[in-house]
Design a protein around this motif. Sequence first.
Motif, PDB file in Angstrom:
ATOM      1  N   ARG A  26       0.821  -1.208   0.000  1.00  0.00           N
ATOM      2  CA  ARG A  26       0.000   0.000   0.000  1.00  0.00           C
ATOM      3  C   ARG A  26       0.856   1.260   0.000  1.00  0.00           C
ATOM      4  NH1 ARG A  26      -1.284   3.606   3.469  1.00  0.00           N
ATOM      5  NH2 ARG A  26      -3.199   4.802   3.226  1.00  0.00           N
ATOM      6  N   CYS A  29       1.906   1.734  -3.621  1.00  0.00           N
ATOM      7  CA  CYS A  29       0.855   1.718  -4.630  1.00  0.00           C
ATOM      8  C   CYS A  29       0.212   3.106  -4.760  1.00  0.00           C
ATOM      9  CB  CYS A  29      -0.197   0.664  -4.262  1.00  0.00           C
ATOM     10  SG  CYS A  29      -1.453   0.467  -5.529  1.00  0.00           S
ATOM     11  N   MET A  47      -4.451  -4.040  -6.105  1.00  0.00           N
ATOM     12  CA  MET A  47      -3.159  -3.626  -5.582  1.00  0.00           C
ATOM     13  C   MET A  47      -2.120  -4.740  -5.754  1.00  0.00           C
ATOM     14  SD  MET A  47      -2.264  -2.110  -1.798  1.00  0.00           S
ATOM     15  CE  MET A  47      -2.715  -3.607  -0.917  1.00  0.00           C
ATOM     16  N   TRP A  50      -1.200  -5.044  -9.413  1.00  0.00           N
ATOM     17  CA  TRP A  50      -0.305  -3.931  -9.723  1.00  0.00           C
ATOM     18  C   TRP A  50       1.111  -4.239  -9.252  1.00  0.00           C
ATOM     19  CZ3 TRP A  50       2.425  -1.119  -6.089  1.00  0.00           C
ATOM     20  CH2 TRP A  50       3.157  -0.045  -6.597  1.00  0.00           C
ATOM     21  N   TRP A  51       1.236  -4.758  -8.024  1.00  0.00           N
ATOM     22  CA  TRP A  51       2.563  -5.038  -7.476  1.00  0.00           C
ATOM     23  C   TRP A  51       3.294  -6.084  -8.317  1.00  0.00           C
ATOM     24  CZ3 TRP A  51       5.377  -9.122  -5.615  1.00  0.00           C
ATOM     25  CH2 TRP A  51       6.575  -8.778  -5.005  1.00  0.00           C
TER      26      TRP A  51
END
Length: 96
Positions: A26, A29, A47, A50-51
Amino acid sequence: SINGINMVICICKSRPVESLDLNTLREDCYFANEKVEDMTNSQKRCMIYWWYATNIYSICGKGKRMKLPDCLVKAVRNAYPESNGQYVGYCFACVN
């Protein structure tokens, strides 16, 4: 190595979804605006996707998209399921 050939390990085994610290993710992000405990499973999945996309597969930058491995998508969905079982999935039509 098998017969002198180094085999590629599945990302789900080398960096399991369950081993990720969502609070740390987090922090990096750019679109995570809520505390992890306040996020929906959908937000957590986005998330995590995305990572993996940016940190493992180096898919970053405007217009750079690629379908993530099915095993990874399945692992993320199992870890953070949608209550109704409905998922958006990858949008091939969005790829230029």
